[in-house]
Scaffold this active site. Structure first.
Site, mmCIF file in Angstrom:
data_model
loop_
_atom_site.group_PDB
_atom_site.id
_atom_site.type_symbol
_atom_site.label_atom_id
_atom_site.label_comp_id
_atom_site.label_asym_id
_atom_site.label_seq_id
_atom_site.Cartn_x
_atom_site.Cartn_y
_atom_site.Cartn_z
ATOM 1 N N ALA A 71 39.257 31.384 41.090
ATOM 2 C CA ALA A 71 40.380 30.495 40.725
ATOM 3 C C ALA A 71 40.587 30.334 39.097
ATOM 4 C CB ALA A 71 39.769 29.155 41.348
ATOM 5 N N GLY B 171 35.276 33.905 43.158
ATOM 6 C CA GLY B 171 36.301 33.771 44.469
ATOM 7 C C GLY B 171 36.830 35.181 44.431
#
Length: 256
Positions: A64, A107
């Protein structure tokens, strides 16, 4: 160009992260675009396989975008819910191939692990940097890493934040193939072609059966009835497979 490019060529969907100036970190807008891509892949019967890739040699994805801080409004389920972070888990029914180069951390590492096949450039490095920078949350990357890597390798990566290089990842069984960066796209295409050579309905039913009972005892899995497998029986593609074998020719699948 958009920060997420989504295209379909033949039976292959391509989801391409296109924000190399930010190491392909995912913004909320990209998250929404990814969510839409997963939905289209699931619902479009003409899509038989998806390739997830990224622009730039330096990074596949670093997770992110936290340049504006870690506080978020809205869903921001990283990967459009593919990983289930802070939102509903999206299970992609079709086979997925990750073409990974450079940094695949946090992520971004998880997105790669969500795929069924991982092709890595020699430059690829996989890691979980959270503890190293003093950040830890309800991160799915930890849960996937401990399931997809040998225990001690996963725990070392989780606790130290040190990255795993492509050749090591291949040795540990995390990566299917390691190639030069220049051959990465072609290698992903080769894997997609291999998958498309098989009956799409059978492939999707097999993926569902394998994953849906992955964490259950073998005895339970063996006694389970799988609706996608039952639904595949009697289809045109199943009949075509039997006919092609009898006639000693390559089958022609319709995916319907």
């Amino acid at each position: 160009m958009a920060d997420v490019d989504f295209t379909v060529e033949g039976h292959v969907a391509r989801v391409h992260l296109n924000r190399p100036q930010a190491l392909n970190s995912i913004t909320p807008a990209m998250d929404e675009a990814l969510f839409a891509a997963w939905q289209e892949i699931n619902s479009n019967p003409d899509i038989w396989v998806a390739i997830v890739s990224a622009e730039g040699e330096k990074s596949f994805c670093i997770g992110a975008d936290v340049s504006g801080g870690t506080d978020r409004t809205g869903r921001m389920a990283l990967g459009g819910g593919l990983t289930g972070i802070a939102g509903p888990l999206v299970k992609v029914k079709k086979p997925m191939i990750a073409a990974v180069q450079g940094f695949a951390v946090g992520g971004g590492f998880e997105i790669a692990m969500c795929c069924d096949i991982i092709v890595a450039a020699e430059t690829a490095q996989f890691g979980l940097p959270e503890t190293k920078v003093g950040i830890i949350g309800e991160c799915g990357v930890v849960h996937r890493a401990i399931r997809q890597l040998p225990y001690h390798i996963a725990m070392a990566a989780i606790m130290t934040g040190e990255r795993i290089k492509a050749e090591q990842a291949h040795t540990y069984g995390l990566v299917n193939e390691v190639v030069s960066y220049s051959d990465l796209s072609a290698a992903a295409d080769r894997w997609a072609a291999k998958i498309c050579a098989a009956a799409p309905g059978a492939v999707q039913a097999a993926k569902d059966a394998a994953i849906s009972r992955l964490d259950m005892p073998l005895e339970v899995a063996l006694m389970t009835r799988f609706e996608p497998i039952e639904a595949y029986h009697g289809t045109a593609d199943q009949r075509e497979g039997l006919a092609a074998a009898s006639e000693k020719r390559k089958p022609v699948w319709t995916g319907r």
